[in-house]
Design a protein around this motif. Structure first.
Motif, PDB file in Angstrom:
ATOM      1  N   UNK A  24       0.829  -1.213   0.000  1.00  0.00           N
ATOM      2  CA  UNK A  24       0.000   0.000   0.000  1.00  0.00           C
ATOM      3  C   UNK A  24       0.858   1.257   0.000  1.00  0.00           C
ATOM      4  N   UNK A  25       1.933   1.236   0.778  1.00  0.00           N
ATOM      5  CA  UNK A  25       2.836   2.383   0.832  1.00  0.00           C
ATOM      6  C   UNK A  25       3.435   2.663  -0.548  1.00  0.00           C
ATOM      7  N   UNK A  26       3.956   1.627  -1.204  1.00  0.00           N
ATOM      8  CA  UNK A  26       4.579   1.836  -2.511  1.00  0.00           C
ATOM      9  C   UNK A  26       3.560   2.260  -3.564  1.00  0.00           C
ATOM     10  N   UNK A  27       2.338   1.747  -3.479  1.00  0.00           N
ATOM     11  CA  UNK A  27       1.276   2.204  -4.393  1.00  0.00           C
ATOM     12  C   UNK A  27       1.043   3.705  -4.223  1.00  0.00           C
ATOM     13  N   UNK A  28       0.962   4.135  -2.964  1.00  0.00           N
ATOM     14  CA  UNK A  28       0.742   5.546  -2.660  1.00  0.00           C
ATOM     15  C   UNK A  28       1.928   6.399  -3.134  1.00  0.00           C
ATOM     16  N   UNK A  29       3.136   5.900  -2.922  1.00  0.00           N
ATOM     17  CA  UNK A  29       4.346   6.618  -3.324  1.00  0.00           C
ATOM     18  C   UNK A  29       4.413   6.766  -4.843  1.00  0.00           C
ATOM     19  N   UNK A  30       4.120   5.690  -5.548  1.00  0.00           N
ATOM     20  CA  UNK A  30       4.139   5.736  -7.013  1.00  0.00           C
ATOM     21  C   UNK A  30       3.109   6.740  -7.518  1.00  0.00           C
ATOM     22  N   UNK A  31       1.930   6.696  -6.938  1.00  0.00           N
ATOM     23  CA  UNK A  31       0.871   7.645  -7.285  1.00  0.00           C
ATOM     24  C   UNK A  31       1.342   9.091  -7.071  1.00  0.00           C
ATOM     25  N   UNK A  32       1.980   9.329  -5.950  1.00  0.00           N
ATOM     26  CA  UNK A  32       2.492  10.662  -5.619  1.00  0.00           C
ATOM     27  C   UNK A  32       3.505  11.134  -6.657  1.00  0.00           C
ATOM     28  N   UNK A  33       4.438  10.279  -7.017  1.00  0.00           N
ATOM     29  CA  UNK A  33       5.500  10.674  -7.949  1.00  0.00           C
ATOM     30  C   UNK A  33       5.039  10.716  -9.397  1.00  0.00           C
ATOM     31  N   UNK A  34       3.930  10.059  -9.714  1.00  0.00           N
ATOM     32  CA  UNK A  34       3.428  10.107 -11.089  1.00  0.00           C
ATOM     33  C   UNK A  34       3.001  11.515 -11.487  1.00  0.00           C
ATOM     34  N   UNK A  35       2.719  12.356 -10.503  1.00  0.00           N
ATOM     35  CA  UNK A  35       2.376  13.754 -10.794  1.00  0.00           C
ATOM     36  C   UNK A  35       3.565  14.509 -11.365  1.00  0.00           C
ATOM     37  N   UNK A  36       4.777  14.124 -10.970  1.00  0.00           N
ATOM     38  CA  UNK A  36       6.006  14.746 -11.466  1.00  0.00           C
ATOM     39  C   UNK A  36       7.067  13.639 -11.559  1.00  0.00           C
ATOM     40  N   UNK A  37       7.034  12.854 -12.650  1.00  0.00           N
ATOM     41  CA  UNK A  37       7.871  11.655 -12.740  1.00  0.00           C
ATOM     42  C   UNK A  37       9.324  11.924 -13.176  1.00  0.00           C
ATOM     43  N   UNK A  38      10.000  12.784 -12.457  1.00  0.00           N
ATOM     44  CA  UNK A  38      11.375  13.145 -12.786  1.00  0.00           C
ATOM     45  C   UNK A  38      12.284  12.904 -11.587  1.00  0.00           C
ATOM     46  N   UNK A  39      13.466  12.416 -11.865  1.00  0.00           N
ATOM     47  CA  UNK A  39      14.442  12.184 -10.805  1.00  0.00           C
ATOM     48  C   UNK A  39      14.772  13.492 -10.094  1.00  0.00           C
ATOM     49  N   UNK A  40      14.811  13.440  -8.784  1.00  0.00           N
ATOM     50  CA  UNK A  40      15.184  14.617  -7.997  1.00  0.00           C
ATOM     51  C   UNK A  40      16.611  15.031  -8.325  1.00  0.00           C
ATOM     52  N   UNK A  41      17.463  14.073  -8.601  1.00  0.00           N
ATOM     53  CA  UNK A  41      18.884  14.346  -8.841  1.00  0.00           C
ATOM     54  C   UNK A  41      19.156  14.879 -10.243  1.00  0.00           C
ATOM     55  N   UNK A  42      18.753  14.147 -11.256  1.00  0.00           N
ATOM     56  CA  UNK A  42      19.119  14.481 -12.640  1.00  0.00           C
ATOM     57  C   UNK A  42      17.996  15.115 -13.439  1.00  0.00           C
ATOM     58  N   UNK A  43      16.811  15.118 -12.866  1.00  0.00           N
ATOM     59  CA  UNK A  43      15.617  15.604 -13.557  1.00  0.00           C
ATOM     60  C   UNK A  43      15.274  14.750 -14.783  1.00  0.00           C
ATOM     61  N   UNK A  44      15.810  13.522 -14.829  1.00  0.00           N
ATOM     62  CA  UNK A  44      15.477  12.610 -15.930  1.00  0.00           C
ATOM     63  C   UNK A  44      14.052  12.121 -15.767  1.00  0.00           C
ATOM     64  N   UNK A  45      13.357  12.040 -16.881  1.00  0.00           N
ATOM     65  CA  UNK A  45      11.985  11.543 -16.910  1.00  0.00           C
ATOM     66  C   UNK A  45      12.002  10.042 -16.624  1.00  0.00           C
ATOM     67  N   UNK A  46      11.156   9.591 -15.718  1.00  0.00           N
ATOM     68  CA  UNK A  46      11.042   8.163 -15.395  1.00  0.00           C
ATOM     69  C   UNK A  46       9.661   7.721 -15.869  1.00  0.00           C
ATOM     70  N   UNK A  47       9.644   6.997 -16.983  1.00  0.00           N
ATOM     71  CA  UNK A  47       8.376   6.659 -17.629  1.00  0.00           C
ATOM     72  C   UNK A  47       7.564   5.612 -16.871  1.00  0.00           C
ATOM     73  N   UNK A  48       8.239   4.711 -16.186  1.00  0.00           N
ATOM     74  CA  UNK A  48       7.528   3.640 -15.481  1.00  0.00           C
ATOM     75  C   UNK A  48       8.046   3.566 -14.051  1.00  0.00           C
ATOM     76  N   UNK A  49       7.515   4.397 -13.187  1.00  0.00           N
ATOM     77  CA  UNK A  49       7.981   4.441 -11.803  1.00  0.00           C
ATOM     78  C   UNK A  49       7.648   3.133 -11.103  1.00  0.00           C
TER      79      UNK A  49
END
Length: 134
Positions: A24-49
């Motif tokens: 459940x936690x990881x589902x929620x986390x993935x949902x959260x990051x899908x709003x802005x699916x970019x690496x915090x470090x490199x700003x690379x787009x992550x298509x399938x979180x």
């Protein structure tokens, strides 16, 4: 010959509950990051979180009190996650500072998490020393 149980019935129920909480936690986390699916470090787009991209700042295996706290995670590419975990496990804050341009943001997040951490492990204590000396 009798079968030897790996876990007691009580422990098995507890493990299943932990697995469900983790899912459940990881589902929620993935949902959260899908709003802005970019690496915090490199700003690379992550298509399938997935779980590989969700990096716990304070490791979930040692810091159970914040393992399901959404403030204890960042989004990284797989390689960034591996490197971050390696340096964090070594508690090499200087290298984290040198190699991760996002380190100041991560450090701020870690400081905000400190009051919620119940475990007083090495990472917690060494990070406190690092913050106080900088």
């Amino acid at each position: 010959m009798g079968y030897i149980k790996k876990y007691s019935d009580k422990r098995l129920i507890s493990k299943k509950k932990e697995q469900k909480e983790s899912e459940l936690f990881f589902e929620k986390a993935i949902e959260l990051f899908e709003e802005h699916p970019y690496s915090l470090e490199s700003n690379k787009y992550i298509s399938n979180i997935n779980r590989l991209n969700i990096c716990h700042i304070f490791p979930k295996r040692k810091y159970k009190s914040v393992q399901y706290d959404l403030k204890n995670i960042i989004l990284l590419t797989g390689d960034e996650h591996t490197r971050f975990d390696t340096l964090l496990d070594r508690m090499d804050f200087e290298k984290l500072e040198q190699e991760f341009k996002s380190w100041n943001l991560i450090k701020k997040q870690m400081i905000e998490l400190l009051p919620f951490i119940e475990e007083r492990g090495n990472l917690y204590l060494k990070f406190l020393d690092y913050v106080e000396s900088n």
